[in-house]
Design a protein around this motif. Structure first.
Motif, PDB file in Angstrom:
ATOM      1  N   THR A 138       3.246  -0.972  -0.048  1.00 42.73           N
ATOM      2  CA  THR A 138       4.700  -0.814  -0.004  1.00 42.73           C
ATOM      3  C   THR A 138       5.317  -0.793  -1.399  1.00 42.73           C
ATOM      4  O   THR A 138       6.535  -0.666  -1.525  1.00 42.73           O
ATOM      5  N   ASP A 158       6.514  -7.269   2.425  1.00 46.29           N
ATOM      6  CA  ASP A 158       5.697  -6.258   1.768  1.00 46.29           C
ATOM      7  C   ASP A 158       4.231  -6.474   2.129  1.00 46.29           C
ATOM      8  O   ASP A 158       3.816  -7.603   2.450  1.00 46.29           O
ATOM      9  N   PRO A 198       7.956  -1.090   4.150  1.00 41.77           N
ATOM     10  CA  PRO A 198       7.855  -2.524   4.457  1.00 41.77           C
ATOM     11  C   PRO A 198       8.411  -2.834   5.845  1.00 41.77           C
ATOM     12  O   PRO A 198       8.940  -1.965   6.531  1.00 41.77           O
TER      13      PRO A 198
END
Length: 213
Positions: free
Chosen positions: A82, A173, A93
């Motif tokens: 991400t 993330d 994300p």
């Protein structure tokens, strides 16, 4: 005089014989260094196993942190992340609850995430809550197809952001990468990440789309 000339000639011949060998060694060493800059595996930690390109970055001065991006395209290792928007390895994300929802704590979110990750075939959680003030989780996933019929290892890591430092809030993330020597197969990383997200979907987790972070 004749003897001295003979000695000088012998030394000169020996020097010429050695020169190509020394030049070749210098070339091999130089070539090895150049090759290492292109295909070298990530440096490994003190335990000799876990690559040092894993773990949360940017935590100084109370920062929320981020995870690493994928290796350059010339290094053939399956990976998604991400962290870098303008690459083919980018994936969006997640959020672990609605934008205005504050009912779920980070500890609860991490527990939900850990359960979903552990449900994946071959996955073992090796770090949970020990970094980034309890917001980081990493699993190792054993995958068939390694050298000599053995296993490959994928590392899958997650970092929950600090609310108030990112937009949207409740952001998660992730970074999934095959260790050096494994197959260049980003598809399996995408499929595994999707399976984890679907496992969490009923608990309010969702993908947020292509964010420029």
């Amino acid at each position: 005089m004749v003897r001295q000339a003979f000695v000088v000639l012998a030394l000169a011949s020996a020097s010429l014989a050695l020169t190509p060998r020394l030049a070749r060694r210098a070339f091999v060493v130089g070539g090895g260094a150049a090759a290492a800059s292109v295909v070298a595996a990530p440096a490994r930690g003190a335990d000799g196993g876990v690559p040092m390109d894993l773990g949360p970055l940017g935590l100084r001065n109370g920062g929320s942190g981020k995870l690493n991006s994928c290796p350059p395209a010339g290094i053939k290792r399956g990976c998604i992340s991400t962290s870098k928007f303008e690459t083919d390895f980018y994936v969006p994300p997640w959020t672990y609850q609605g934008v205005k929802d504050t009912s779920k704590t980070v500890d609860q979110a991490l527990a939900e995430l850990a359960a979903a990750v552990e449900a994946q075939p071959g996955a073992t959680i090796v770090e949970r809550g020990s970094k980034a003030d309890g917001r980081y989780l990493r699993a190792e996933v054993a995958v068939d197809g390694g050298p000599f019929g053995g296993k490959q290892t994928d590392d899958v890591e997650f970092l929950i952001a600090i609310n108030g430092q990112v937009d949207p809030p409740n952001l998660v993330d992730y970074h999934s990468v095959t260790r050096a020597g494994g197959a260049n197969d980003p598809k399996r990383h995408r499929e595994r990440i999707k399976a984890i997200r679907l496992e969490l979907q009923e608990k309010g987790w969702k993908s947020v789309g292509r964010l420029l972070l």
